[in-house]
Design a protein around this motif. Structure first.
Motif, PDB file in Angstrom:
ATOM      1  N   ALA A 234      68.752 -63.898  43.415  1.00 43.55           N
ATOM      2  CA  ALA A 234      68.115 -63.768  42.108  1.00 43.55           C
ATOM      3  C   ALA A 234      66.976 -62.753  42.153  1.00 43.55           C
ATOM      4  O   ALA A 234      66.804 -61.956  41.216  1.00 43.55           O
ATOM      5  N   GLN A 235      66.203 -62.773  43.232  1.00 37.53           N
ATOM      6  CA  GLN A 235      65.117 -61.816  43.358  1.00 37.53           C
ATOM      7  C   GLN A 235      65.639 -60.391  43.453  1.00 37.53           C
ATOM      8  O   GLN A 235      65.066 -59.468  42.869  1.00 37.53           O
ATOM      9  N   ALA A 236      66.735 -60.210  44.181  1.00 37.47           N
ATOM     10  CA  ALA A 236      67.305 -58.865  44.308  1.00 37.47           C
ATOM     11  C   ALA A 236      67.754 -58.336  42.958  1.00 37.47           C
ATOM     12  O   ALA A 236      67.465 -57.182  42.590  1.00 37.47           O
ATOM     13  N   VAL A 237      68.455 -59.171  42.182  1.00 38.75           N
ATOM     14  CA  VAL A 237      68.939 -58.731  40.872  1.00 38.75           C
ATOM     15  C   VAL A 237      67.771 -58.520  39.912  1.00 38.75           C
ATOM     16  O   VAL A 237      67.726 -57.533  39.167  1.00 38.75           O
ATOM     17  N   GLY A 238      66.804 -59.449  39.906  1.00 33.44           N
ATOM     18  CA  GLY A 238      65.675 -59.322  38.993  1.00 33.44           C
ATOM     19  C   GLY A 238      64.812 -58.108  39.279  1.00 33.44           C
ATOM     20  O   GLY A 238      64.425 -57.377  38.353  1.00 33.44           O
ATOM     21  N   LEU A 239      64.511 -57.852  40.547  1.00 34.29           N
ATOM     22  CA  LEU A 239      63.722 -56.666  40.884  1.00 34.29           C
ATOM     23  C   LEU A 239      64.519 -55.392  40.651  1.00 34.29           C
ATOM     24  O   LEU A 239      63.955 -54.349  40.301  1.00 34.29           O
ATOM     25  N   GLY A 240      65.856 -55.487  40.823  1.00 30.90           N
ATOM     26  CA  GLY A 240      66.693 -54.339  40.466  1.00 30.90           C
ATOM     27  C   GLY A 240      66.606 -54.035  38.987  1.00 30.90           C
ATOM     28  O   GLY A 240      66.524 -52.861  38.578  1.00 30.90           O
ATOM     29  N   LEU A 241      66.626 -55.088  38.158  1.00 32.54           N
ATOM     30  CA  LEU A 241      66.477 -54.881  36.718  1.00 32.54           C
ATOM     31  C   LEU A 241      65.117 -54.276  36.387  1.00 32.54           C
ATOM     32  O   LEU A 241      65.015 -53.404  35.508  1.00 32.54           O
TER      33      LEU A 241
ATOM     34  N   THR B  14      51.553 -51.822  27.989  1.00 29.97           N
ATOM     35  CA  THR B  14      51.285 -52.606  29.186  1.00 29.97           C
ATOM     36  C   THR B  14      52.130 -52.083  30.338  1.00 29.97           C
ATOM     37  O   THR B  14      53.353 -52.050  30.243  1.00 29.97           O
ATOM     38  N   GLY B  15      51.488 -51.674  31.432  1.00 27.30           N
ATOM     39  CA  GLY B  15      52.212 -51.032  32.513  1.00 27.30           C
ATOM     40  C   GLY B  15      53.100 -51.947  33.325  1.00 27.30           C
ATOM     41  O   GLY B  15      53.982 -51.476  34.043  1.00 27.30           O
ATOM     42  N   PHE B  16      52.888 -53.259  33.213  1.00 28.27           N
ATOM     43  CA  PHE B  16      53.655 -54.192  34.023  1.00 28.27           C
ATOM     44  C   PHE B  16      54.844 -54.787  33.267  1.00 28.27           C
ATOM     45  O   PHE B  16      55.381 -55.810  33.682  1.00 28.27           O
ATOM     46  N   PHE B  17      55.246 -54.142  32.167  1.00 27.83           N
ATOM     47  CA  PHE B  17      56.326 -54.711  31.357  1.00 27.83           C
ATOM     48  C   PHE B  17      57.620 -54.829  32.142  1.00 27.83           C
ATOM     49  O   PHE B  17      58.371 -55.798  31.982  1.00 27.83           O
ATOM     50  N   GLY B  18      57.912 -53.866  33.003  1.00 29.42           N
ATOM     51  CA  GLY B  18      59.159 -53.899  33.769  1.00 29.42           C
ATOM     52  C   GLY B  18      59.218 -55.083  34.712  1.00 29.42           C
ATOM     53  O   GLY B  18      60.250 -55.748  34.843  1.00 29.42           O
ATOM     54  N   LEU B  19      58.092 -55.360  35.384  1.00 31.82           N
ATOM     55  CA  LEU B  19      58.052 -56.508  36.286  1.00 31.82           C
ATOM     56  C   LEU B  19      58.180 -57.821  35.525  1.00 31.82           C
ATOM     57  O   LEU B  19      58.848 -58.758  35.977  1.00 31.82           O
ATOM     58  N   ALA B  20      57.542 -57.901  34.361  1.00 35.75           N
ATOM     59  CA  ALA B  20      57.643 -59.126  33.561  1.00 35.75           C
ATOM     60  C   ALA B  20      59.085 -59.386  33.150  1.00 35.75           C
ATOM     61  O   ALA B  20      59.580 -60.521  33.234  1.00 35.75           O
ATOM     62  N   ILE B  21      59.790 -58.345  32.734  1.00 30.41           N
ATOM     63  CA  ILE B  21      61.188 -58.496  32.333  1.00 30.41           C
ATOM     64  C   ILE B  21      62.047 -58.852  33.540  1.00 30.41           C
ATOM     65  O   ILE B  21      62.940 -59.705  33.475  1.00 30.41           O
ATOM     66  N   GLY B  22      61.795 -58.209  34.669  1.00 28.96           N
ATOM     67  CA  GLY B  22      62.554 -58.511  35.880  1.00 28.96           C
ATOM     68  C   GLY B  22      62.358 -59.940  36.339  1.00 28.96           C
ATOM     69  O   GLY B  22      63.326 -60.628  36.707  1.00 28.96           O
ATOM     70  N   PHE B  23      61.122 -60.427  36.309  1.00 26.79           N
ATOM     71  CA  PHE B  23      60.865 -61.801  36.736  1.00 26.79           C
ATOM     72  C   PHE B  23      61.419 -62.813  35.734  1.00 26.79           C
ATOM     73  O   PHE B  23      61.751 -63.945  36.108  1.00 26.79           O
ATOM     74  N   ALA B  24      61.504 -62.416  34.462  1.00 24.08           N
ATOM     75  CA  ALA B  24      62.161 -63.300  33.488  1.00 24.08           C
ATOM     76  C   ALA B  24      63.629 -63.486  33.852  1.00 24.08           C
ATOM     77  O   ALA B  24      64.188 -64.590  33.726  1.00 24.08           O
ATOM     78  N   LEU B  25      64.271 -62.405  34.322  1.00 21.43           N
ATOM     79  CA  LEU B  25      65.661 -62.526  34.757  1.00 21.43           C
ATOM     80  C   LEU B  25      65.761 -63.346  36.042  1.00 21.43           C
ATOM     81  O   LEU B  25      66.707 -64.145  36.199  1.00 21.43           O
ATOM     82  N   VAL B  26      64.803 -63.180  36.960  1.00 20.32           N
ATOM     83  CA  VAL B  26      64.800 -63.999  38.172  1.00 20.32           C
ATOM     84  C   VAL B  26      64.745 -65.479  37.800  1.00 20.32           C
ATOM     85  O   VAL B  26      65.495 -66.312  38.341  1.00 20.32           O
ATOM     86  N   ALA B  27      63.875 -65.814  36.862  1.00 20.95           N
ATOM     87  CA  ALA B  27      63.750 -67.210  36.437  1.00 20.95           C
ATOM     88  C   ALA B  27      65.049 -67.724  35.842  1.00 20.95           C
ATOM     89  O   ALA B  27      65.479 -68.857  36.113  1.00 20.95           O
ATOM     90  N   SER B  28      65.712 -66.894  35.024  1.00 18.88           N
ATOM     91  CA  SER B  28      66.962 -67.339  34.402  1.00 18.88           C
ATOM     92  C   SER B  28      68.055 -67.537  35.445  1.00 18.88           C
ATOM     93  O   SER B  28      68.879 -68.456  35.323  1.00 18.88           O
ATOM     94  N   LEU B  29      68.064 -66.696  36.479  1.00 18.85           N
ATOM     95  CA  LEU B  29      69.077 -66.841  37.517  1.00 18.85           C
ATOM     96  C   LEU B  29      68.816 -68.066  38.392  1.00 18.85           C
ATOM     97  O   LEU B  29      69.746 -68.772  38.781  1.00 18.85           O
ATOM     98  N   VAL B  30      67.543 -68.321  38.694  1.00 18.89           N
ATOM     99  CA  VAL B  30      67.212 -69.465  39.549  1.00 18.89           C
ATOM    100  C   VAL B  30      67.343 -70.779  38.788  1.00 18.89           C
ATOM    101  O   VAL B  30      67.938 -71.744  39.272  1.00 18.89           O
TER     102      VAL B  30
END
Length: 299
Positions: free
Chosen positions: A54-61, A182-198
């Motif tokens: 999940a982390q790999a896919v989320g950080l990839g996103l 907001t410069g961290f928007f990409g990380l926020a979106i990626g971690f939202a996907l990590v949460a959905s996968l986990v």
């Protein structure tokens, strides 16, 4: 000396006419390529156990989001595109948004969704060619995760799918529109996907769901009708779209989450409520899975 700070622009932020806007071709290419890479990554990690996948896919996103955002807005999901489209039409009046702009917005949304669907197909097809003999089992695992066979008969999984999609679109809207810049928007979106996968074991992406299930049906050993469950696939696509429509109601047309106390409290309440619903839905879904496993063990 009086220092003043300009208030953030209201939602949604209209394009600056003095800045060259990305072409439809670049918009299409970025959305298609981004979803293809996401689908390929999901198939590649489908049989991997634990949160690392999940982390790999989320950080990839997150990485893909930063790359394609200037050209396409980095929607990479039909539910997100629908959320932005509804948000634009809810909060733009006819005076500030003429008919030509409305037509252009509809065209961009349609181009994005078509590109995402084709990207989902391309990613699944690319994974089938790349993984060789293991492709069939990997495609099956990924398709079962995104459109489980018991989705239509499991209210808990339907609620979990809805809440997870709501969280994903909620985060995307509030980091790219409600708090634009907001410069961290990409990380926020990626971690939202990590949460959905986990938590939900699903990427909550209708385009990827279509691509995985269709390629699995076309390349599987059985007939297409036997391999693809149309009802569960339809639910996996429709539920995130419904959640996206609800998420747009959390974005204010007149103020940003950073401008007024009332807006801050509203967004905080919505976020906490969504987290509580997510915990309840995920607990119910895991409870059903545990009960099914016990019933199989004890016959």
């Amino acid at each position: 000396l009086h220092l003043t700070r300009e208030s953030p622009a209201p939602c949604p932020v209209s394009p600056d006419p003095n800045v060259m806007q990305p072409s439809a071709v670049s918009h299409f290419a970025c959305e298609c390529l981004g979803v293809a890479l996401l689908g390929f990554a999901l198939v590649g990690t489908a049989e991997t156990q634990g949160p690392l996948a999940a982390q790999a896919v989320g950080l990839g996103l997150a990485a893909i989001t930063y790359v394609v955002e200037p050209a396409s807005g980095a929607h990479l999901n039909p539910a997100v595109s629908l959320g932005h489209f509804i948000c634009h039409h809810l909060h733009e009046s006819s005076e500030t948004s003429p008919a030509d702009d409305a037509t252009q917005e509809r065209t961009r949304a349609l181009v994005a969704v078509v590109a995402q669907i084709l990207g989902g197909l391309a990613g699944a097809a690319g994974a089938w060619f790349a993984y060789g003999d293991s492709a069939a089992s990997m495609l099956a695992a990924a398709a079962d995760a995104i459109a489980p066979s018991d989705l239509s008969t499991s209210p808990a999984k339907l609620v979990a799918l809805f809440v997870g999609a709501f969280l994903l679109v909620f985060v995307h809207l509030h980091t790219t529109v409600g708090q634009a810049g907001t410069g961290f928007f990409g990380l926020a979106i990626g971690f939202a996907l990590v949460a959905s996968l986990v938590v939900f074991s699903s990427p909550l992406n209708p385009a990827v769901a279509l691509g995985l299930c269709l390629v699995r049906g076309l390349t599987g050993s059985g007939s297409f009708a036997e391999t693809v469950d149309v009802l569960n696939l339809g639910l996996a696509c429709a539920v995130p779209l419904l959640a996206a429509g609800l998420a747009t109601l959390t974005v204010s047309p007149s103020d940003s989450p950073l401008t007024t106390l009332g807006a801050k409290l509203r967004v905080e309440a919505i976020g906490v409520g969504a987290l509580v619903l997510a915990l309840c839905a995920s607990s119910a879904a895991h409870g059903i899975q545990s009960a099914d496993g016990m019933s199989e063990s004890f016959g």
